[in-house]
Scaffold this motif. Sequence first.
Motif, PDB file in Angstrom:
ATOM      1  N   ARG A  20       0.848  -1.188   0.000  1.00  0.00           N
ATOM      2  CA  ARG A  20       0.000   0.000   0.000  1.00  0.00           C
ATOM      3  C   ARG A  20       0.886   1.242   0.000  1.00  0.00           C
ATOM      4  O   ARG A  20       1.966   1.236   0.582  1.00  0.00           O
ATOM      5  CB  ARG A  20      -0.934   0.025   1.217  1.00  0.00           C
ATOM      6  CG  ARG A  20      -1.898  -1.154   1.274  1.00  0.00           C
ATOM      7  CD  ARG A  20      -2.711  -1.177   2.564  1.00  0.00           C
ATOM      8  NE  ARG A  20      -3.577  -2.333   2.631  1.00  0.00           N
ATOM      9  CZ  ARG A  20      -4.832  -2.368   2.188  1.00  0.00           C
ATOM     10  NH1 ARG A  20      -5.365  -1.255   1.669  1.00  0.00           N
ATOM     11  NH2 ARG A  20      -5.549  -3.456   2.260  1.00  0.00           N
ATOM     12  N   GLU A  33      -4.802   7.177  -0.578  1.00  0.00           N
ATOM     13  CA  GLU A  33      -4.114   5.920  -0.861  1.00  0.00           C
ATOM     14  C   GLU A  33      -4.069   5.697  -2.363  1.00  0.00           C
ATOM     15  O   GLU A  33      -5.107   5.646  -3.031  1.00  0.00           O
ATOM     16  CB  GLU A  33      -4.815   4.750  -0.168  1.00  0.00           C
ATOM     17  CG  GLU A  33      -4.015   3.459  -0.241  1.00  0.00           C
ATOM     18  CD  GLU A  33      -4.593   2.361   0.640  1.00  0.00           C
ATOM     19  OE1 GLU A  33      -4.047   2.151   1.749  1.00  0.00           O
ATOM     20  OE2 GLU A  33      -5.579   1.722   0.221  1.00  0.00           O
ATOM     21  N   HIS A  36      -3.431  -0.034  -3.384  1.00  0.00           N
ATOM     22  CA  HIS A  36      -4.313  -0.718  -2.434  1.00  0.00           C
ATOM     23  C   HIS A  36      -4.011  -2.217  -2.435  1.00  0.00           C
ATOM     24  O   HIS A  36      -4.461  -2.943  -3.320  1.00  0.00           O
ATOM     25  CB  HIS A  36      -5.782  -0.512  -2.795  1.00  0.00           C
ATOM     26  CG  HIS A  36      -6.143   0.891  -3.164  1.00  0.00           C
ATOM     27  ND1 HIS A  36      -6.141   1.932  -2.251  1.00  0.00           N
ATOM     28  CD2 HIS A  36      -6.497   1.439  -4.347  1.00  0.00           C
ATOM     29  CE1 HIS A  36      -6.500   3.052  -2.863  1.00  0.00           C
ATOM     30  NE2 HIS A  36      -6.713   2.777  -4.135  1.00  0.00           N
TER      31      HIS A  36
END
Length: 250
Positions: A20, A33, A36
């Motif tokens: 991540r 983010e 993922h």
Amino acid sequence: MAKERLDSDMHAVLTASDVRKTFPAASQGGEVEILHSVSVSVRAGEMVSIVGPSGSGKSTLLYCLAGLERPSSGLVTIDGVDIGALSPRRLAVLRRRRVGFIFQSYNLIPSLTAAQNVALPARLAGRHPARQEITAALRSVELEALADSRPGSMSGGQQQRVAIARTLLVKPAIVFADEPTGALDAASGRRVLDLLRSVSDAGSAVLMVTHDLESAARSDRGIVLRDGTVHQELAEPTPEQLLDAVAAAA
């Protein structure tokens, strides 16, 4: 393109598990983010391409896998070494000794000759390659005659071939290539891809990010990203299969 040597017993030079990556989001506050929970692997002698729509996280993933960016979480190993556990100094040593880099911008030193550029990473790693080693690396990309020339006098394709010769001299476990044909004309791009293919045929792993689906189809495997996740993997992909997969990921 099938290669008998890519059997299941070939060891993984690169592994990534649950990677991540987040970045600060100044306009929103907090973080965003980009990657993922990405998991991938690349075996010795395998050439793998990463493709996907713009903004899907291709270059971010490549930089995290190469140790140029630190993942926010997850495990990345190169040649069996957990790079997240290394200090910056030890990580730099690993990259110099076991990793090759080829970028769209070539990253050659303008004041150095082709031969000096080829030798530089080895010298930084504490090795002093013999002149015949440097010459052999340049000969392998058909640039022996330009050994004493500087990058400013070379075409883009020639500069990229010097960058590949620099990688060949190091004999890396894995080569990371970020849009290696992006600044080249079609003929020069094909030449560079032939050389990358020869690098994997010689036993190194090659992981390439590209937007060019014809280039990606030269790989043993294509990884299609979508919004920071692995959307699909294709073995021995055709350009048409890659186009369909990228369109579905858009």
